[in-house]
Design an enzyme around this catalytic site. Sequence first.
Site, PDB file in Angstrom:
ATOM      1  N   SER A 187      30.360  -9.042  80.949  1.00 14.03           N
ATOM      2  CA  SER A 187      29.233  -9.970  80.811  1.00 14.03           C
ATOM      3  C   SER A 187      28.049  -9.217  80.252  1.00 14.03           C
ATOM      4  O   SER A 187      27.953  -7.993  80.387  1.00 14.03           O
ATOM      5  CB  SER A 187      28.890 -10.634  82.151  1.00 14.03           C
ATOM      6  OG  SER A 187      29.063  -9.752  83.207  1.00 14.03           O
ATOM      7  N   ALA A 237      20.849  -6.093  77.517  1.00 12.86           N
ATOM      8  CA  ALA A 237      21.818  -6.554  76.517  1.00 12.86           C
ATOM      9  C   ALA A 237      22.418  -5.382  75.752  1.00 12.86           C
ATOM     10  O   ALA A 237      21.802  -4.314  75.629  1.00 12.86           O
ATOM     11  CB  ALA A 237      21.112  -7.502  75.547  1.00 12.86           C
ATOM     12  N   ASN A 238      23.615  -5.578  75.241  1.00 10.79           N
ATOM     13  CA  ASN A 238      24.310  -4.603  74.380  1.00 10.79           C
ATOM     14  C   ASN A 238      24.514  -3.248  75.046  1.00 10.79           C
ATOM     15  O   ASN A 238      24.589  -2.225  74.372  1.00 10.79           O
ATOM     16  CB  ASN A 238      23.554  -4.415  73.050  1.00 10.79           C
ATOM     17  CG  ASN A 238      23.376  -5.725  72.333  1.00 10.79           C
ATOM     18  OD1 ASN A 238      24.311  -6.534  72.284  1.00 10.79           O
ATOM     19  ND2 ASN A 238      22.185  -5.970  71.809  1.00 10.79           N
ATOM     20  N   ARG A 239      24.552  -3.257  76.364  1.00 13.90           N
ATOM     21  CA  ARG A 239      24.785  -2.024  77.144  1.00 13.90           C
ATOM     22  C   ARG A 239      23.648  -1.001  76.983  1.00 13.90           C
ATOM     23  O   ARG A 239      23.812   0.171  77.299  1.00 13.90           O
ATOM     24  CB  ARG A 239      26.131  -1.352  76.770  1.00 13.90           C
ATOM     25  CG  ARG A 239      27.351  -2.262  77.016  1.00 13.90           C
ATOM     26  CD  ARG A 239      27.493  -2.566  78.494  1.00 13.90           C
ATOM     27  NE  ARG A 239      28.679  -3.334  78.827  1.00 13.90           N
ATOM     28  CZ  ARG A 239      28.667  -4.649  79.159  1.00 13.90           C
ATOM     29  NH1 ARG A 239      27.544  -5.331  79.167  1.00 13.90           N
ATOM     30  NH2 ARG A 239      29.781  -5.242  79.489  1.00 13.90           N
ATOM     31  N   LEU A 240      22.504  -1.469  76.497  1.00 16.05           N
ATOM     32  CA  LEU A 240      21.356  -0.563  76.358  1.00 16.05           C
ATOM     33  C   LEU A 240      20.447  -0.736  77.574  1.00 16.05           C
ATOM     34  O   LEU A 240      19.321  -1.249  77.490  1.00 16.05           O
ATOM     35  CB  LEU A 240      20.617  -0.827  75.037  1.00 16.05           C
ATOM     36  CG  LEU A 240      21.475  -0.544  73.808  1.00 16.05           C
ATOM     37  CD1 LEU A 240      20.697  -0.806  72.514  1.00 16.05           C
ATOM     38  CD2 LEU A 240      21.978   0.907  73.811  1.00 16.05           C
TER      39      LEU A 240
END
Length: 211
Positions: A8, A188-191
């Site tokens: 997710s 978001a975006n694993r950042l």
Amino acid sequence: MNIGDIRSEYTQSGLNRNDLCEEPLEQFKLWFAQAQQAKLKEVNAMSVATVRKDGMPQVRTVLLKMFDEKGFVFFSNYNSAKAQELSSTPKASILFPWLDLERQVRISGNVEKVTQAESRKYFRSRPVGSQLGAWVSNQSQVITDRKVLSAAMQELQDRFKGDEIPLPENWGGYRIVAEFYEFWQGRANRLHDRFRYTRHSGGWHVNRLAP
Ligand SMILES: Cc1cc2nc3c(=O)[nH]c(=O)nc-3n(C[C@H](O)[C@H](O)[C@H](O)COP(=O)(O)O)c2cc1C
């Protein structure tokens, strides 16, 4: 279903350096209060990692029962596997997985036993069944079956009938004296946002870490 496909995006919130409290304990208090407000299940549950004599790490869940400037306290059996590990290496790392808020907090430090008076005070506040349970369970020992526990429970109920149940000698609190904190907020975006606090000349040094 391929578990590799379970994922997710984390979009609830962000964490900026300017929003952080200078004292990590204050930041923890804030996040703990928000986790309580969010009615997270077992909000005070934390994983506690210790190290065995042979270097093997061990981790399990316990309940945080107090925290203040002195440290983070949980209660347990002083003969358990974790107790043996803490007696050979009195250090631990604890982790609060507040996943519904897309957050985790990691804390580590040296570990000491709380005073007997502190353990007694908390022990007294427990329901009688839990007080008896602390007497009954030789935590982490092999037992043949559940009957061992129910027989011991019955025997202790008879022994202490109506009396105040004393604090078992082999039961009490451990305090993790925090040396290190990390606050993690999913993005978001694993950042993700990560901030680490380490002790620095009487105060705390804060660094943002790459996710
Ligand atoms: C939600 C939850 C809360 C727990 N709370 C405690 C606790 O506060 N103290 C404790 O000794 N064990 C607690 N346990 C059990 C421990 O996870 C563990 O099984 C036990 O302490 C024995 O660990 P050890 O053999 O590594 O010493 C809890 C387990 C769960 C799942």
